[in-house]
Design an enzyme around this catalytic site. Structure first.
Site, PDB file in Angstrom:
ATOM      1  N   LYS A 123       0.810  -1.217   0.000  1.00  0.00           N
ATOM      2  CA  LYS A 123       0.000   0.000   0.000  1.00  0.00           C
ATOM      3  C   LYS A 123       0.844   1.269   0.000  1.00  0.00           C
ATOM      4  O   LYS A 123       0.428   2.296  -0.538  1.00  0.00           O
ATOM      5  CB  LYS A 123      -0.951  -0.005   1.204  1.00  0.00           C
ATOM      6  CG  LYS A 123      -2.042  -1.055   1.095  1.00  0.00           C
ATOM      7  CD  LYS A 123      -2.984  -1.013   2.282  1.00  0.00           C
ATOM      8  CE  LYS A 123      -4.098  -2.045   2.131  1.00  0.00           C
ATOM      9  NZ  LYS A 123      -5.049  -2.013   3.271  1.00  0.00           N
ATOM     10  N   LYS A 206      -7.953 -10.249  -9.365  1.00  0.00           N
ATOM     11  CA  LYS A 206      -9.033 -10.274  -8.392  1.00  0.00           C
ATOM     12  C   LYS A 206      -9.951  -9.070  -8.592  1.00  0.00           C
ATOM     13  O   LYS A 206      -9.493  -7.964  -8.872  1.00  0.00           O
ATOM     14  CB  LYS A 206      -8.423 -10.245  -6.988  1.00  0.00           C
ATOM     15  CG  LYS A 206      -9.405 -10.315  -5.839  1.00  0.00           C
ATOM     16  CD  LYS A 206      -8.629 -10.315  -4.521  1.00  0.00           C
ATOM     17  CE  LYS A 206      -9.566 -10.320  -3.322  1.00  0.00           C
ATOM     18  NZ  LYS A 206      -8.802 -10.282  -2.049  1.00  0.00           N
ATOM     19  N   LYS A 209     -12.258  -3.118  -5.596  1.00  0.00           N
ATOM     20  CA  LYS A 209     -12.759  -1.740  -5.708  1.00  0.00           C
ATOM     21  C   LYS A 209     -11.639  -0.796  -6.099  1.00  0.00           C
ATOM     22  O   LYS A 209     -11.843   0.140  -6.870  1.00  0.00           O
ATOM     23  CB  LYS A 209     -13.374  -1.304  -4.372  1.00  0.00           C
ATOM     24  CG  LYS A 209     -13.992   0.093  -4.414  1.00  0.00           C
ATOM     25  CD  LYS A 209     -15.182   0.150  -5.357  1.00  0.00           C
ATOM     26  CE  LYS A 209     -15.801   1.525  -5.407  1.00  0.00           C
ATOM     27  NZ  LYS A 209     -16.921   1.612  -6.346  1.00  0.00           N
TER      28      LYS A 209
END
Length: 344
Positions: A123, A206, A209
């Site tokens: 991240k 995958k 969002k």
């Protein structure tokens, strides 16, 4: 207060949470996990929380948007079948013990240990580690506090969360060894036949969002006609035979997985049913199944959102259940660490 259920209702405790980072659940998180939480109510004592503290680790969202998304999460959980009378549904931020226990656990966590968490690396890679917040760096420790506060037997986890559960178990064992046995070491609960839902436009990735394009993701609260169109436009391949082959036919395999999850029909049964019929029939009938599935969920969610007082009442009831357990655990922790108890 006691965190023990009555003898008649004594069941293994299970805990899980979801971040309010989107306006709608999508098929990936709904079919992969949330729908299966409903079944846990039959056999376990469930605590399900909206992880709004975690939601601010990747920047500060608009406050009004965060509040709206938090309530949308609650409404969707109830629409999915989570029963507030059997499950505690609550907001993480409304139970201060989450942040308070996190501080104690941070003081037991090595810097190098926290730095090895792969999700922090992933991240923070987008903007560089130097611009990542301390909250993002330490959020696995907050996640450990989320879990350990409720001393659950089981925690539903996907493969991407397994490292965090291992850290949770390590910190629980470290605290128990340094002070006194306080925490249960939770076990992973692998959800039965978890469906891995992939991007409709990039069927090797995958459904996500944050990563999927608008055409690759099915939002549960979208107009059902929009979702049907996305199914009909899903990427397949140049062939025409319907068979499950993740390597050579990832798009068709993904559609079969979604169809199976929605209808409880096995993939093998679906393959036989579409033998010789081609992709058009599969996509058209899957689109119909999607519409039939999401329409009542969407209607129920929107009706719940129209009753904000009712949603807040559900959260209040869930908070009471959560606080009754969390405060007892935190009191034990503070006593064993050596903090002076507050006077009455």
């Amino acid at each position: 207060m006691s965190d023990a259920p009555s003898a008649a209702a004594r069941r293994p405790r299970v805990l899980s949470g979801i971040q309010p980072t989107a306006d709608s659940f999508h098929f990936g998180n709904y079919l992969g996990a949330i729908r299966q939480w409903v079944g846990l109510q039959e056999t376990h004592e469930p605590f399900f929380f909206i992880a709004d503290l975690h939601a601010i680790t990747m920047g500060q969202p608009d406050p009004a948007v965060l509040r709206e998304r938090s309530r949308r999460c609650v409404a969707q959980l109830v629409a999915a079948g989570i029963d507030p009378s059997r499950s505690a549904i609550f907001l993480q931020s409304q139970v201060p013990a989450h942040a308070e226990l996190a501080w104690v656990l941070q003081c037991l966590t090595g810097f190098g240990e926290a730095r090895r968490m792969t999700q922090f690396k992933d991240k923070s890679a987008k903007d560089g580690e130097g611009s990542a917040s301390v909250g993002l760096f330490t959020y696995p420790v907050l996640m450990a506090a989320d879990i350990l506060l409720y001393r659950p037997e089981f925690v539903p986890v996907g493969e991407d969360q397994r490292q965090h559960l291992e850290l949770t178990r390590d910190l629980a064992g470290r605290f128990n060894h340094r002070y006194k046995k306080t925490f249960r070491l939770p076990e992973p609960y692998i959800l039965r036949q978890t469906a891995k839902i992939l991007d409709l436009q990039e069927p090797t990735a995958k459904m996500s969002k944050s990563a999927s394009s608008p055409g690759g993701i099915i939002e549960m609260l979208d107009d059902p006609r929009v979702s049907a169109k996305k199914i009909r436009s899903a990427v397949t391949d140049s062939g025409s035979d319907v068979r499950y082959d993740e390597e050579h036919k990832p798009g068709i395999s993904n559609l079969l997985t979604i169809f199976s999850a929605l209808t409880d029909r096995s993939v093998d049964d679906l393959v036989k049913a579409y033998d010789g019929r081609g992709y058009g029939d599969l996509k058209r009938e899957l689109a119909d199944a999607v519409v039939g599935f999401v329409t009542p969920f969407r209607d129920r969610t929107l009706a719940l959102l129209d009753d904000r007082a009712g949603l807040d009442a559900i959260l209040g009831e869930g908070r009471e259940k959560a606080v009754a357990v969390a405060e007892r655990t935190l009191a034990d922790v503070y006593d064993r660490v050596g903090f002076v108890p507050a006077g009455r």
